[in-house]
Design a protein around this motif. Structure first.
Motif, PDB file in Angstrom:
ATOM      1  N   ILE A  52       0.845  -1.208   0.000  1.00 37.66           N
ATOM      2  CA  ILE A  52       0.000   0.000   0.000  1.00 37.66           C
ATOM      3  C   ILE A  52       0.875   1.251   0.000  1.00 37.66           C
ATOM      4  CG2 ILE A  52      -1.582   1.356   1.455  1.00 37.66           C
ATOM      5  CD1 ILE A  52      -2.864  -1.379   2.243  1.00 37.66           C
ATOM      6  N   ASN A  53       1.891   1.263   0.845  1.00 39.90           N
ATOM      7  CA  ASN A  53       2.793   2.420   0.913  1.00 39.90           C
ATOM      8  C   ASN A  53       3.504   2.653  -0.413  1.00 39.90           C
ATOM      9  OD1 ASN A  53       2.013   2.717   3.572  1.00 39.90           O
ATOM     10  ND2 ASN A  53       3.881   1.805   4.405  1.00 39.90           N
ATOM     11  N   GLN A  97      -6.603   0.751  -4.289  1.00 43.32           N
ATOM     12  CA  GLN A  97      -7.894   0.423  -3.685  1.00 43.32           C
ATOM     13  C   GLN A  97      -8.008  -1.077  -3.432  1.00 43.32           C
ATOM     14  OE1 GLN A  97     -11.325   1.669  -5.934  1.00 43.32           O
ATOM     15  NE2 GLN A  97     -12.761   0.735  -4.501  1.00 43.32           N
ATOM     16  N   PHE A  98      -7.585  -1.891  -4.390  1.00 45.11           N
ATOM     17  CA  PHE A  98      -7.614  -3.342  -4.233  1.00 45.11           C
ATOM     18  C   PHE A  98      -6.710  -3.775  -3.075  1.00 45.11           C
ATOM     19  CE2 PHE A  98      -5.929  -7.589  -5.300  1.00 45.11           C
ATOM     20  CZ  PHE A  98      -7.106  -8.310  -5.281  1.00 45.11           C
ATOM     21  N   ASP A 104      -7.933  -4.742   4.488  1.00 47.56           N
ATOM     22  CA  ASP A 104      -9.127  -4.807   5.337  1.00 47.56           C
ATOM     23  C   ASP A 104      -9.444  -6.254   5.707  1.00 47.56           C
ATOM     24  OD1 ASP A 104      -9.375  -2.048   5.218  1.00 47.56           O
ATOM     25  OD2 ASP A 104     -10.955  -2.086   3.687  1.00 47.56           O
ATOM     26  N   LEU A 105      -9.312  -7.165   4.741  1.00 50.49           N
ATOM     27  CA  LEU A 105      -9.550  -8.582   5.019  1.00 50.49           C
ATOM     28  C   LEU A 105      -8.542  -9.086   6.046  1.00 50.49           C
ATOM     29  CD1 LEU A 105     -10.870 -11.368   4.500  1.00 50.49           C
ATOM     30  CD2 LEU A 105      -9.257 -11.647   2.618  1.00 50.49           C
ATOM     31  N   LEU A 106      -7.272  -8.771   5.859  1.00 51.71           N
ATOM     32  CA  LEU A 106      -6.249  -9.210   6.816  1.00 51.71           C
ATOM     33  C   LEU A 106      -6.514  -8.644   8.211  1.00 51.71           C
ATOM     34  CD1 LEU A 106      -3.001  -8.911   4.660  1.00 51.71           C
ATOM     35  CD2 LEU A 106      -4.028 -11.025   5.530  1.00 51.71           C
ATOM     36  N   SER A 135      -5.268 -16.394   2.140  1.00 52.29           N
ATOM     37  CA  SER A 135      -5.746 -15.156   2.764  1.00 52.29           C
ATOM     38  C   SER A 135      -5.926 -14.121   1.663  1.00 52.29           C
ATOM     39  CB  SER A 135      -4.758 -14.675   3.829  1.00 52.29           C
ATOM     40  OG  SER A 135      -3.455 -14.541   3.280  1.00 52.29           O
ATOM     41  N   VAL A 136      -4.823 -13.472   1.320  1.00 51.55           N
ATOM     42  CA  VAL A 136      -4.800 -12.521   0.217  1.00 51.55           C
ATOM     43  C   VAL A 136      -3.600 -12.850  -0.661  1.00 51.55           C
ATOM     44  CG1 VAL A 136      -5.929 -10.697   1.556  1.00 51.55           C
ATOM     45  CG2 VAL A 136      -3.435 -10.772   1.464  1.00 51.55           C
ATOM     46  N   SER A 137      -3.598 -12.314  -1.856  1.00 52.09           N
ATOM     47  CA  SER A 137      -2.523 -12.595  -2.797  1.00 52.09           C
ATOM     48  C   SER A 137      -1.272 -11.811  -2.396  1.00 52.09           C
ATOM     49  CB  SER A 137      -2.967 -12.204  -4.207  1.00 52.09           C
ATOM     50  OG  SER A 137      -1.924 -12.436  -5.113  1.00 52.09           O
TER      51      SER A 137
END
Length: 183
Positions: A52-53, A97-98, A104-106, A135-137
């Protein structure tokens, strides 16, 4: 009176028992597995925040270039570059955004104090060569010296392992994986 069968001075039972004892002492306890799983979740959150950063930095850099260029809009090449930057910012903003949705899921995920008996989102899945974290990619990340691969629930690899149990196998891209542990 019959003689005992001895191999190199040790009884046969001792030769079998010693390796089994070493294997047993190397197996992690339930508490160690839960602690590792908590460390995996935290490392996944850190990795996702880094992604994200990076997106935010790239967007800020592109926006800064555009503001400098606005001072002298006479150059047609600069106008074209600004348009390209705006398009790139739009693409990166969607990716940001993705990435935030995955974070958010984590953030909503937690580690239960009980063992899992099948592959589900949030399980740590150990195979003979890899550790997966549905979990997430996420690209490969390291936890306690071990490489972990994050998989989203949309990943074809996750679809192949979903709901499998320890001892079962699954195949993906001509490779067969044997599930050694789930927790």
């Amino acid at each position: 009176m019959p003689k005992k069968l001895a191999i190199f001075g040790n009884s046969f039972a001792t030769q079998i028992a010693e390796p089994a004892k070493r294997i047993w002492t190397m197996m992690p306890t339930r508490e160690e597995k839960i602690a590792f799983k908590k460390a995996v979740l935290e490392a996944a959150r850190v990795k996702q925040q880094s992604i994200i950063n990076d997106f935010k930095t790239r967007i800020d850099d592109l926006n800064d270039v555009e503001h400098v260029a606005d001072e002298d809009q006479h150059d047609l090449d600069q106008v074209a570059a600004n348009q390209s930057n705006k398009e790139m910012v739009a693409i990166l903003s969607k990716e940001l955004q993705f990435a935030q949705e995955e974070m958010d899921l984590l953030q909503r995920m937690f580690v239960p104090d009980h063992a899992l008996d099948q592959v589900v989102i949030g399980a740590v899945v150990e195979t003979e060569n890899h550790i997966f974290y549905p979990s997430v990619s996420l690209e490969r990340f390291e936890v306690e010296g071990k490489n972990v691969f994050g998989l989203s629930k949309q990943a074809p690899l996750y679809a192949q392992m979903q709901n499998k149990q320890e001892g079962e196998s699954f195949t993906y891209n001509d490779a067969t994986y044997h599930i050694q542990a789930i927790y």
